[in-house]
Design an enzyme around this catalytic site. Structure first.
Site, PDB file in Angstrom:
ATOM      1  N   SER A   7       0.862  -1.184   0.000  1.00 27.13           N
ATOM      2  CA  SER A   7       0.000   0.000   0.000  1.00 27.13           C
ATOM      3  C   SER A   7       0.893   1.227   0.000  1.00 27.13           C
ATOM      4  O   SER A   7       1.657   1.445   0.951  1.00 27.13           O
ATOM      5  CB  SER A   7      -0.888   0.022   1.238  1.00 27.13           C
ATOM      6  OG  SER A   7      -1.397   1.331   1.405  1.00 27.13           O
ATOM      7  N   HIS A  32      -1.087  -1.277  -4.384  1.00 22.13           N
ATOM      8  CA  HIS A  32      -2.377  -1.011  -3.729  1.00 22.13           C
ATOM      9  C   HIS A  32      -2.471   0.496  -3.483  1.00 22.13           C
ATOM     10  O   HIS A  32      -1.586   1.089  -2.855  1.00 22.13           O
ATOM     11  CB  HIS A  32      -2.462  -1.796  -2.421  1.00 22.13           C
ATOM     12  CG  HIS A  32      -3.784  -1.691  -1.735  1.00 22.13           C
ATOM     13  ND1 HIS A  32      -4.894  -2.407  -2.128  1.00 22.13           N
ATOM     14  CD2 HIS A  32      -4.182  -0.943  -0.676  1.00 22.13           C
ATOM     15  CE1 HIS A  32      -5.916  -2.112  -1.336  1.00 22.13           C
ATOM     16  NE2 HIS A  32      -5.515  -1.214  -0.451  1.00 22.13           N
ATOM     17  N   ASP A  34      -4.675   3.501  -2.021  1.00 20.46           N
ATOM     18  CA  ASP A  34      -5.755   3.806  -1.069  1.00 20.46           C
ATOM     19  C   ASP A  34      -6.293   5.220  -1.271  1.00 20.46           C
ATOM     20  O   ASP A  34      -5.569   6.195  -1.085  1.00 20.46           O
ATOM     21  CB  ASP A  34      -5.223   3.674   0.364  1.00 20.46           C
ATOM     22  CG  ASP A  34      -5.075   2.227   0.780  1.00 20.46           C
ATOM     23  OD1 ASP A  34      -6.040   1.460   0.624  1.00 20.46           O
ATOM     24  OD2 ASP A  34      -3.981   1.865   1.261  1.00 20.46           O
ATOM     25  N   MET A  36      -8.915   7.953  -0.020  1.00 20.63           N
ATOM     26  CA  MET A  36      -9.743   8.337   1.143  1.00 20.63           C
ATOM     27  C   MET A  36     -10.246   9.763   0.965  1.00 20.63           C
ATOM     28  O   MET A  36      -9.517  10.622   0.461  1.00 20.63           O
ATOM     29  CB  MET A  36      -8.922   8.235   2.423  1.00 20.63           C
ATOM     30  CG  MET A  36      -8.298   6.867   2.643  1.00 20.63           C
ATOM     31  SD  MET A  36      -7.487   6.777   4.235  1.00 20.63           S
ATOM     32  CE  MET A  36      -6.691   5.171   4.127  1.00 20.63           C
ATOM     33  N   HIS A  65      -8.287   1.066  -4.164  1.00 23.29           N
ATOM     34  CA  HIS A  65      -9.213   0.785  -3.057  1.00 23.29           C
ATOM     35  C   HIS A  65      -9.915   2.099  -2.715  1.00 23.29           C
ATOM     36  O   HIS A  65      -9.329   2.978  -2.088  1.00 23.29           O
ATOM     37  CB  HIS A  65      -8.402   0.238  -1.873  1.00 23.29           C
ATOM     38  CG  HIS A  65      -9.183   0.033  -0.626  1.00 23.29           C
ATOM     39  ND1 HIS A  65      -8.595  -0.240   0.593  1.00 23.29           N
ATOM     40  CD2 HIS A  65     -10.528   0.048  -0.383  1.00 23.29           C
ATOM     41  CE1 HIS A  65      -9.535  -0.375   1.513  1.00 23.29           C
ATOM     42  NE2 HIS A  65     -10.711  -0.193   0.956  1.00 23.29           N
ATOM     43  N   MET A  67     -12.168   4.365  -0.745  1.00 21.47           N
ATOM     44  CA  MET A  67     -12.847   4.606   0.536  1.00 21.47           C
ATOM     45  C   MET A  67     -13.489   5.981   0.407  1.00 21.47           C
ATOM     46  O   MET A  67     -13.056   6.953   1.045  1.00 21.47           O
ATOM     47  CB  MET A  67     -11.838   4.525   1.687  1.00 21.47           C
ATOM     48  CG  MET A  67     -11.359   3.095   1.936  1.00 21.47           C
ATOM     49  SD  MET A  67      -9.819   3.000   2.873  1.00 21.47           S
ATOM     50  CE  MET A  67      -8.627   3.157   1.539  1.00 21.47           C
ATOM     51  N   MET A 136     -11.256  -6.383   5.036  1.00 21.66           N
ATOM     52  CA  MET A 136     -10.510  -5.436   5.867  1.00 21.66           C
ATOM     53  C   MET A 136     -10.247  -6.074   7.233  1.00 21.66           C
ATOM     54  O   MET A 136     -11.181  -6.530   7.903  1.00 21.66           O
ATOM     55  CB  MET A 136     -11.306  -4.150   6.093  1.00 21.66           C
ATOM     56  CG  MET A 136     -11.537  -3.290   4.859  1.00 21.66           C
ATOM     57  SD  MET A 136     -10.047  -2.737   4.017  1.00 21.66           S
ATOM     58  CE  MET A 136      -9.221  -1.792   5.310  1.00 21.66           C
ATOM     59  N   GLY A 144      -0.974   1.367   9.618  1.00 23.55           N
ATOM     60  CA  GLY A 144      -0.300   1.146  10.890  1.00 23.55           C
ATOM     61  C   GLY A 144      -1.170   0.665  12.035  1.00 23.55           C
ATOM     62  O   GLY A 144      -0.750   0.718  13.189  1.00 23.55           O
ATOM     63  N   ASP A 174      -6.427  -6.759   3.931  1.00 26.69           N
ATOM     64  CA  ASP A 174      -5.874  -5.405   4.022  1.00 26.69           C
ATOM     65  C   ASP A 174      -5.955  -4.908   5.464  1.00 26.69           C
ATOM     66  O   ASP A 174      -7.042  -4.724   6.008  1.00 26.69           O
ATOM     67  CB  ASP A 174      -6.679  -4.481   3.094  1.00 26.69           C
ATOM     68  CG  ASP A 174      -6.118  -3.069   3.000  1.00 26.69           C
ATOM     69  OD1 ASP A 174      -5.080  -2.786   3.623  1.00 26.69           O
ATOM     70  OD2 ASP A 174      -6.745  -2.259   2.282  1.00 26.69           O
ATOM     71  N   GLY A 176      -2.817  -4.365   8.852  1.00 26.34           N
ATOM     72  CA  GLY A 176      -2.043  -5.033   9.898  1.00 26.34           C
ATOM     73  C   GLY A 176      -1.330  -6.293   9.457  1.00 26.34           C
ATOM     74  O   GLY A 176      -0.973  -7.127  10.298  1.00 26.34           O
ATOM     75  N   SER A 197       2.526  -0.282   6.170  1.00 26.71           N
ATOM     76  CA  SER A 197       3.593   0.081   7.104  1.00 26.71           C
ATOM     77  C   SER A 197       4.638  -1.025   7.222  1.00 26.71           C
ATOM     78  O   SER A 197       5.834  -0.734   7.349  1.00 26.71           O
ATOM     79  CB  SER A 197       3.006   0.423   8.473  1.00 26.71           C
ATOM     80  OG  SER A 197       2.140  -0.591   8.918  1.00 26.71           O
TER      81      SER A 197
HETATM   82  C1  DX5 Z   1      -6.493   1.268   5.484  1.00 23.49           C
HETATM   83  C2  DX5 Z   1      -5.948   0.984   4.092  1.00 23.49           C
HETATM   84  C3  DX5 Z   1      -4.811   0.037   4.068  1.00 23.49           C
HETATM   85  C4  DX5 Z   1      -3.620   0.467   4.839  1.00 23.49           C
HETATM   86  C5  DX5 Z   1      -2.859  -0.738   5.261  1.00 23.49           C
HETATM   87  O1  DX5 Z   1      -7.672   1.958   5.396  1.00 23.49           O
HETATM   88  O2  DX5 Z   1      -6.968   0.444   3.276  1.00 23.49           O
HETATM   89  O3  DX5 Z   1      -4.478  -0.323   2.742  1.00 23.49           O
HETATM   90  O4  DX5 Z   1      -2.777   1.305   4.131  1.00 23.49           O
HETATM   91  O5  DX5 Z   1      -1.794  -0.312   6.052  1.00 23.49           O
HETATM   92  P1  DX5 Z   1      -1.069  -1.275   7.071  1.00 23.49           P
HETATM   93  O6  DX5 Z   1      -0.504  -2.403   6.292  1.00 23.49           O
HETATM   94  O7  DX5 Z   1      -0.050  -0.381   7.680  1.00 23.49           O
HETATM   95  O8  DX5 Z   1      -2.122  -1.738   8.065  1.00 23.49           O
HETATM   96 ZN    ZN Z   2      -6.448  -0.432   1.291  1.00 23.38          ZN
END
Ligand code: DX5
Ligand code: ZN
Length: 226
Positions: A7, A32, A34, A36, A65, A67, A136, A144, A174, A176, A197
């Site tokens: 990501s 990936h 993201d 937002m 992705h 959001m 998710m 993170g 996706d 952690g 992360s």
């Molecule tokens: C969270 C994102 C993830 C995020 C994952 O809303 O969709 O893609 O960046 O980040 P880590 O791997 O750090 O949890």
């Molecule tokens: Zn994502």
């Protein structure tokens, strides 16, 4: 069989192009991306212009992705910007089947994303139209965060549904994902692993492409999965 999808949310945005190229040269499969909107989720990130900017750097899949809410207006913009897969959250669409159709009309593969508390019943009438299901394992909005273990049960249930359908659908996780849990996640049925992360915080100047060691460590864990 297993795909690693860094990501770029956790990349250094001041040199994003280099971060994309290095992570792919280090052995990652998918980017990936993201998106937002500070509305569907409480954070604001990157849009189609950034997708368009990184598109010429690679032939690798760009996995967008979304959001964002509403979703339909922005889908053609991401298709034009070179996205290969576009995924959205069912809560963010008034007409889920229509949104899937819109993504496909635009020439992209379609994914549906399940938040930790979103039931899998949203798959009931659309599963055979999907190319990707994204589970998710954190609440969306931030990198993170810690992996929510219930996601493993959800992966197992989703894997059963995909296998029973006989459809060719990627099962992506996706949130952690780390070296120390990726094998367990694979055993629960995931085949595509987003990690932000864990990858971007583990760059090493001594690695030829900066992220070789961390991606190799993830692949070594995946190789242990029977
Ligand atoms: C969270 C994102 C993830 C995020 C994952 O809303 O969709 O893609 O960046 O980040 P880590 O791997 O750090 O949890
Ligand atoms: Zn994502």
């Amino acid at each position: 069989m297993y795909r690693i999808a860094p990501s770029i949310l956790s990349a250094n945005f001041a040199r994003l192009g280099e971060e994309v190229t290095q992570v792919l040269d280090s052995g990652a499969d998918i980017i990936h991306f993201d998106v937002m909107d500070n509305h569907y989720v409480p954070n604001l990130t990157i849009g189609p212009l950034v997708c368009e900017a990184i598109r010429p750097l690679t032939k690798a899949i760009i996995d967008v992705h979304l959001m964002v809410e509403p979703v339909d207006r922005i889908i053609p913009d991401f298709a034009k910007a070179g996205a290969n897969i576009i995924s959205f959250h069912p809560e963010a669409s008034r007409h889920i089947d229509r949104t899937i159709g819109l993504i496909k009309e635009q020439g992209c593969k379609a994914g549906l994303v399940f938040n930790p508390a979103t039931p899998l019943s949203y798959l009931d009438h659309v599963l055979d139209k999907l190319d990707l299901i994204l589970i998710m394992s954190v609440n969306p909005g931030f990198g993170g965060q810690s992996f929510i273990p219930e996601a493993l049960n959800k992966l197992r249930s989703t894997r059963e549904r995909i296998d029973a359908s006989g459809c060719d659908i990627l099962l992506e996780i996706d949130g952690g994902v780390k070296v120390n849990n990726i094998a367990e996640i694979a055993r629960a049925g995931a085949d595509t692993f987003v990690a932000g992360s864990a990858i971007y915080s583990a760059g090493k100047d001594s690695d030829p492409h900066h992220y070789d060691s961390i991606i190799a460590a993830m692949r070594a864990e995946l190789a242990k999965v029977a």
